[in-house]
Design a protein around this motif. Structure first.
Motif, PDB file in Angstrom:
ATOM      1  N   UNK A 105     -19.518  18.418   2.968  1.00 30.57           N
ATOM      2  CA  UNK A 105     -18.873  17.205   3.470  1.00 30.57           C
ATOM      3  C   UNK A 105     -17.346  17.335   3.368  1.00 30.57           C
ATOM      4  N   UNK A 106     -16.864  17.802   2.229  1.00 30.31           N
ATOM      5  CA  UNK A 106     -15.413  17.973   2.053  1.00 30.31           C
ATOM      6  C   UNK A 106     -14.877  19.000   3.046  1.00 30.31           C
ATOM      7  N   UNK A 107     -15.588  20.112   3.212  1.00 29.98           N
ATOM      8  CA  UNK A 107     -15.184  21.135   4.173  1.00 29.98           C
ATOM      9  C   UNK A 107     -15.125  20.541   5.581  1.00 29.98           C
ATOM     10  N   UNK A 108     -16.176  19.811   5.971  1.00 23.96           N
ATOM     11  CA  UNK A 108     -16.231  19.229   7.313  1.00 23.96           C
ATOM     12  C   UNK A 108     -15.129  18.221   7.562  1.00 23.96           C
ATOM     13  N   UNK A 109     -14.827  17.412   6.564  1.00 24.06           N
ATOM     14  CA  UNK A 109     -13.746  16.432   6.711  1.00 24.06           C
ATOM     15  C   UNK A 109     -12.408  17.159   6.896  1.00 24.06           C
ATOM     16  N   UNK A 110     -12.162  18.159   6.071  1.00 22.85           N
ATOM     17  CA  UNK A 110     -10.921  18.921   6.198  1.00 22.85           C
ATOM     18  C   UNK A 110     -10.820  19.628   7.527  1.00 22.85           C
ATOM     19  N   UNK A 111     -11.927  20.212   7.990  1.00 22.09           N
ATOM     20  CA  UNK A 111     -11.931  20.914   9.269  1.00 22.09           C
ATOM     21  C   UNK A 111     -11.690  19.930  10.408  1.00 22.09           C
ATOM     22  N   UNK A 112     -12.312  18.749  10.296  1.00 27.75           N
ATOM     23  CA  UNK A 112     -12.145  17.735  11.335  1.00 27.75           C
ATOM     24  C   UNK A 112     -10.742  17.150  11.391  1.00 27.75           C
ATOM     25  N   UNK A 113     -10.102  17.027  10.245  1.00 28.59           N
ATOM     26  CA  UNK A 113      -8.739  16.475  10.205  1.00 28.59           C
ATOM     27  C   UNK A 113      -7.722  17.496  10.689  1.00 28.59           C
TER      28      UNK A 113
END
Length: 165
Positions: A105-113
């Protein structure tokens, strides 16, 4: 290779050949990221924007990369050492747990931002992209926080075990 008392603590001596091979593989990986557009945050963000101007070409890149990596992992599972005689360490845990989900989840949020993930961030850092400097700094800080938190959890568990004896 020198062996320590515990396999987890073993530190192999890396030969010039293994370092050159690692460099060459990293260079090929970086070039692949550049050529495919995976290091372009704008292209990555349009790939992630499935409700808007979706760019599906990176999915083809990912499918190709996963296919090749799957073959490599299948071959590695049959061996204990690489072609350069270095030990092969593969993940032993296959269960989906809170840590895996939280990290994803943290990885995905960072990638999305940011539109950047760790591999392309290093490529962009080499290209002197300013956003890469901030991303890599934040990534390093996150890794440090994780390491400190993990050590704190281990100490707490050891203290709890000692107090129960």
């Amino acid at each position: 290779m020198t062996q320590a008392a515990s396999p987890e603590l073993a530190t192999p001596r890396y030969s010039i050949m293994s370092l050159c091979t690692s460099f060459a593989i990293g260079l090929i990986f970086g070039l692949g990221l550049l050529i495919s557009g995976m290091s372009n945050p704008a292209k990555v963000l349009t790939f992630l924007d499935i409700a808007g101007r979706w760019e599906p070409t990176l999915m083809i890149v990912m499918i190709g990369a996963i296919s090749i990596a799957s073959i490599g992992f299948a071959l590695a599972k049959k061996r204990s050492h690489s072609l350069l005689k270095l030990p092969i360490y593969l993940p032993q845990q296959s269960a989906v747990d809170k840590r895996l989900i939280g990290g994803s989840v943290i990885f995905g949020i960072g990638w999305g931002i940011a539109g950047i993930c760790p591999g392309p961030a290093i490529v962009l850092l080499g290209a002197s992209a300013p956003q890469a400097l901030w991303f890599v700094a934040a990534m390093a800080l996150g890794m440090l926080i994780f390491e400190l938190f993990s050590r704190w959890q281990v100490r707490r568990a050891l203290q709890r075990d000692a107090s129960q004896r």
